[in-house]
Scaffold this motif. Structure first.
Motif, mmCIF file in Angstrom:
data_model
loop_
_atom_site.group_PDB
_atom_site.id
_atom_site.type_symbol
_atom_site.label_atom_id
_atom_site.label_comp_id
_atom_site.label_asym_id
_atom_site.label_seq_id
_atom_site.Cartn_x
_atom_site.Cartn_y
_atom_site.Cartn_z
ATOM 1 N N VAL A 1 0.870 -1.267 0.161
ATOM 2 C CA VAL A 1 0.032 0.018 -0.095
ATOM 3 C C VAL A 1 1.004 1.318 0.050
ATOM 4 C CG1 VAL A 1 -0.214 0.463 2.553
ATOM 5 C CG2 VAL A 1 -2.054 0.833 0.931
ATOM 6 N N THR A 2 2.189 1.094 0.427
ATOM 7 C CA THR A 2 2.861 2.368 0.436
ATOM 8 C C THR A 2 3.893 2.323 -0.972
ATOM 9 O OG1 THR A 2 4.234 0.913 1.870
ATOM 10 C CG2 THR A 2 2.920 2.583 2.813
ATOM 11 N N HIS A 3 3.586 1.525 -1.618
ATOM 12 C CA HIS A 3 4.486 1.632 -2.959
ATOM 13 C C HIS A 3 6.025 1.897 -2.782
ATOM 14 C CE1 HIS A 3 0.806 1.052 -5.322
ATOM 15 N NE2 HIS A 3 0.410 1.930 -4.591
ATOM 16 N N TRP A 4 6.588 2.807 -3.500
ATOM 17 C CA TRP A 4 7.922 3.144 -3.440
ATOM 18 C C TRP A 4 8.512 3.653 -2.421
ATOM 19 C CZ3 TRP A 4 9.275 8.286 -3.372
ATOM 20 C CH2 TRP A 4 8.266 9.073 -3.866
ATOM 21 N N THR A 5 7.620 4.045 -1.427
ATOM 22 C CA THR A 5 8.117 4.647 -0.143
ATOM 23 C C THR A 5 7.632 3.464 0.744
ATOM 24 O OG1 THR A 5 5.774 5.652 0.033
ATOM 25 C CG2 THR A 5 7.804 7.041 -0.601
ATOM 26 N N ARG A 6 8.212 2.317 0.582
ATOM 27 C CA ARG A 6 7.957 1.168 1.479
ATOM 28 C C ARG A 6 8.344 1.178 2.930
ATOM 29 N NH1 ARG A 6 10.133 -4.007 -1.275
ATOM 30 N NH2 ARG A 6 11.964 -3.017 -0.864
ATOM 31 N N VAL A 7 7.148 0.748 3.667
ATOM 32 C CA VAL A 7 7.581 0.805 5.360
ATOM 33 C C VAL A 7 8.803 -0.180 5.449
ATOM 34 C CG1 VAL A 7 6.705 -0.400 7.241
ATOM 35 C CG2 VAL A 7 5.109 0.917 5.978
ATOM 36 N N SER A 8 9.112 -1.217 4.727
ATOM 37 C CA SER A 8 10.048 -2.197 5.027
ATOM 38 C C SER A 8 11.324 -1.233 4.724
ATOM 39 C CB SER A 8 10.061 -3.421 4.293
ATOM 40 O OG SER A 8 10.132 -3.034 2.805
ATOM 41 N N SER A 9 11.580 -0.596 3.801
ATOM 42 C CA SER A 9 12.833 0.279 3.410
ATOM 43 C C SER A 9 13.185 1.107 4.292
ATOM 44 C CB SER A 9 12.589 0.690 2.181
ATOM 45 O OG SER A 9 12.254 -0.033 0.890
ATOM 46 N N HIS A 10 12.168 1.874 5.023
ATOM 47 C CA HIS A 10 12.648 2.720 6.117
ATOM 48 C C HIS A 10 12.981 2.166 7.387
ATOM 49 C CE1 HIS A 10 11.478 6.761 4.054
ATOM 50 N NE2 HIS A 10 11.106 5.820 3.238
ATOM 51 N N VAL A 11 12.309 1.014 7.403
ATOM 52 C CA VAL A 11 12.347 0.213 8.718
ATOM 53 C C VAL A 11 13.773 -0.075 9.016
ATOM 54 C CG1 VAL A 11 11.731 -1.801 10.246
ATOM 55 C CG2 VAL A 11 10.269 -0.072 9.615
ATOM 56 N N VAL A 12 14.158 -0.828 7.603
ATOM 57 C CA VAL A 12 15.587 -1.420 7.598
ATOM 58 C C VAL A 12 16.515 -0.440 7.629
ATOM 59 C CG1 VAL A 12 17.098 -2.547 5.692
ATOM 60 C CG2 VAL A 12 14.898 -3.580 6.183
ATOM 61 N N HIS A 13 16.394 0.693 6.839
ATOM 62 C CA HIS A 13 17.372 1.917 7.060
ATOM 63 C C HIS A 13 17.696 2.137 8.643
ATOM 64 C CE1 HIS A 13 19.643 5.640 6.606
ATOM 65 N NE2 HIS A 13 18.453 6.121 7.401
ATOM 66 N N ASN A 14 16.544 2.367 9.237
ATOM 67 C CA ASN A 14 16.756 2.808 10.654
ATOM 68 C C ASN A 14 17.358 1.718 11.605
ATOM 69 O OD1 ASN A 14 15.357 5.667 11.496
ATOM 70 N ND2 ASN A 14 14.032 4.587 9.924
ATOM 71 N N LEU A 15 16.980 0.368 11.311
ATOM 72 C CA LEU A 15 17.725 -0.688 12.065
ATOM 73 C C LEU A 15 19.332 -0.802 11.712
ATOM 74 C CD1 LEU A 15 15.045 -3.347 12.234
ATOM 75 C CD2 LEU A 15 15.990 -1.925 14.180
ATOM 76 N N HIS A 16 19.680 -0.654 10.278
ATOM 77 C CA HIS A 16 20.984 -0.757 10.010
ATOM 78 C C HIS A 16 21.756 0.657 10.727
ATOM 79 C CE1 HIS A 16 21.316 -3.611 6.870
ATOM 80 N NE2 HIS A 16 20.636 -3.002 5.749
ATOM 81 N N HIS A 17 21.114 1.615 10.750
ATOM 82 C CA HIS A 17 21.715 2.696 11.786
ATOM 83 C C HIS A 17 21.819 2.344 13.044
ATOM 84 C CE1 HIS A 17 21.874 7.467 11.857
ATOM 85 N NE2 HIS A 17 21.967 6.982 13.151
ATOM 86 N N ALA A 18 20.796 1.775 13.584
ATOM 87 C CA ALA A 18 20.832 1.665 15.009
ATOM 88 C C ALA A 18 21.994 0.593 15.483
ATOM 89 C CB ALA A 18 19.648 0.756 15.709
#
Length: 293
Positions: free
Chosen positions: A59-76
């Motif tokens: 439902v979020t298409h190219w601004t996918r939830v998973s992409s943002h979550v994965v980025h934040n967890l990489h960062h953490a």
């Protein structure tokens, strides 16, 4: 604070309670390789095609939830690794004066954001939180671009003018996407409000997902935010201090060192938010979800 000033030097920790706190911190940081490996395993695994995360992404298409979550967890995870270098769990140890606090704060913000987005069982609430955080990022990037235009030297104005059009198109693309997702899923459109979300609120609400009162996480975040900046008042309040001399003119000569309890709270908060976020992400990748939109 002038008399007896010696600059920076190492001060041995001798108090039994502080030594116990140091051991607690080192025990926590000894878990970093295990946490990082677990993150790699979870990150490698694809979300099930009918999973909650898969439907959130659809439902979020190219601004996918998973992409943002994965980025934040990489960062953490990266911040946690860096923290374990600054404060090694084994061998000789000299704890930095303040350098570890900005690293821990950044990791706490990232882990909390991932957990905050993922935690609600209601998929619409997950989407709403994702959009609020996305709008926060878009707004901050637009603010940075605006500041760059104002601050650019004259010889670079032609480049800034060229970039201005691209920046406006970039922002419009994201605004249109956020509004479309909000309309499709029936959640509030964050672009219509004056406030998106801040890390105090994110950290507070994410802490609830760990089973602790939300104020605990927000308190730690606020405390180390002040210690991450050169704030003398925050340092005096939350670092250990030893009065060396009280002069007749009212000046107080004191020695400032790390407070091990403050550092213990910091490490505990980061590890707890991160490990809880990993648990929730693994669950969202497997649990059957409900299509939206």
């Amino acid at each position: 604070m002038t008399d007896g000033y010696y600059g920076s030097r190492a001060i041995p920790i001798e108090d039994p309670s502080e030594l116990a706190a140091v051991q607690h911190i080192r025990d926590r940081l000894a878990l970093v390789p295990q946490i990082a490996e677990r993150w790699n395993r979870i990150a490698r695994g694809n979300a099930g095609p009918r999973s909650e995360l898969a439907f959130d992404d659809a439902v979020t298409h190219w601004t996918r939830v998973s992409s943002h979550v994965v980025h934040n967890l990489h960062h953490a995870v990266d911040c946690l690794r860096a923290l374990s270098v600054l404060i090694p769990p084994e061998g000789e140890l000299t704890i930095p004066y303040v350098a570890h606090f900005p690293v821990a704060r950044s990791g706490l913000e990232a882990a909390s954001t991932a957990l905050w987005i993922l935690h609600p069982d209601d998929p619409r609430q997950r989407i709403e939180r994702h959009l609020r955080n996305l709008w926060r990022e878009v707004s901050e990037e637009a603010s940075f671009a605006g500041a760059s235009e104002r601050l650019a030297p004259e010889e670079l104005l032609h480049l800034v003018d060229r970039q201005r059009k691209g920046q406006k198109a970039w922002k419009r693309k994201y605004v249109d996407q956020i509004r479309a997702v909000a309309a499709r899923t029936g959640v509030a459109d964050p672009t219509l409000g004056r406030y998106a979300i801040g890390f105090a609120e994110i950290t507070r609400e994410a802490t609830v997902a760990t089973g602790l009162p939300g104020g605990y996480g927000e308190m730690v975040w606020r405390m180390i935010s002040g210690l991450s900046h050169p704030s003398m008042l925050r340092t005096v309040r939350f670092m250990a201090r030893t009065e060396l001399a009280d002069r007749e003119d009212g000046m107080l000569n004191m020695q400032i060192t790390n407070d091990m309890q403050t550092l213990q709270y910091t490490v505990d908060a980061l590890v707890l938010q991160l490990t809880t976020a990993l648990d929730v992400l693994a669950r969202r990748k497997l649990k059957i979800g409900i299509p939206l939109g």
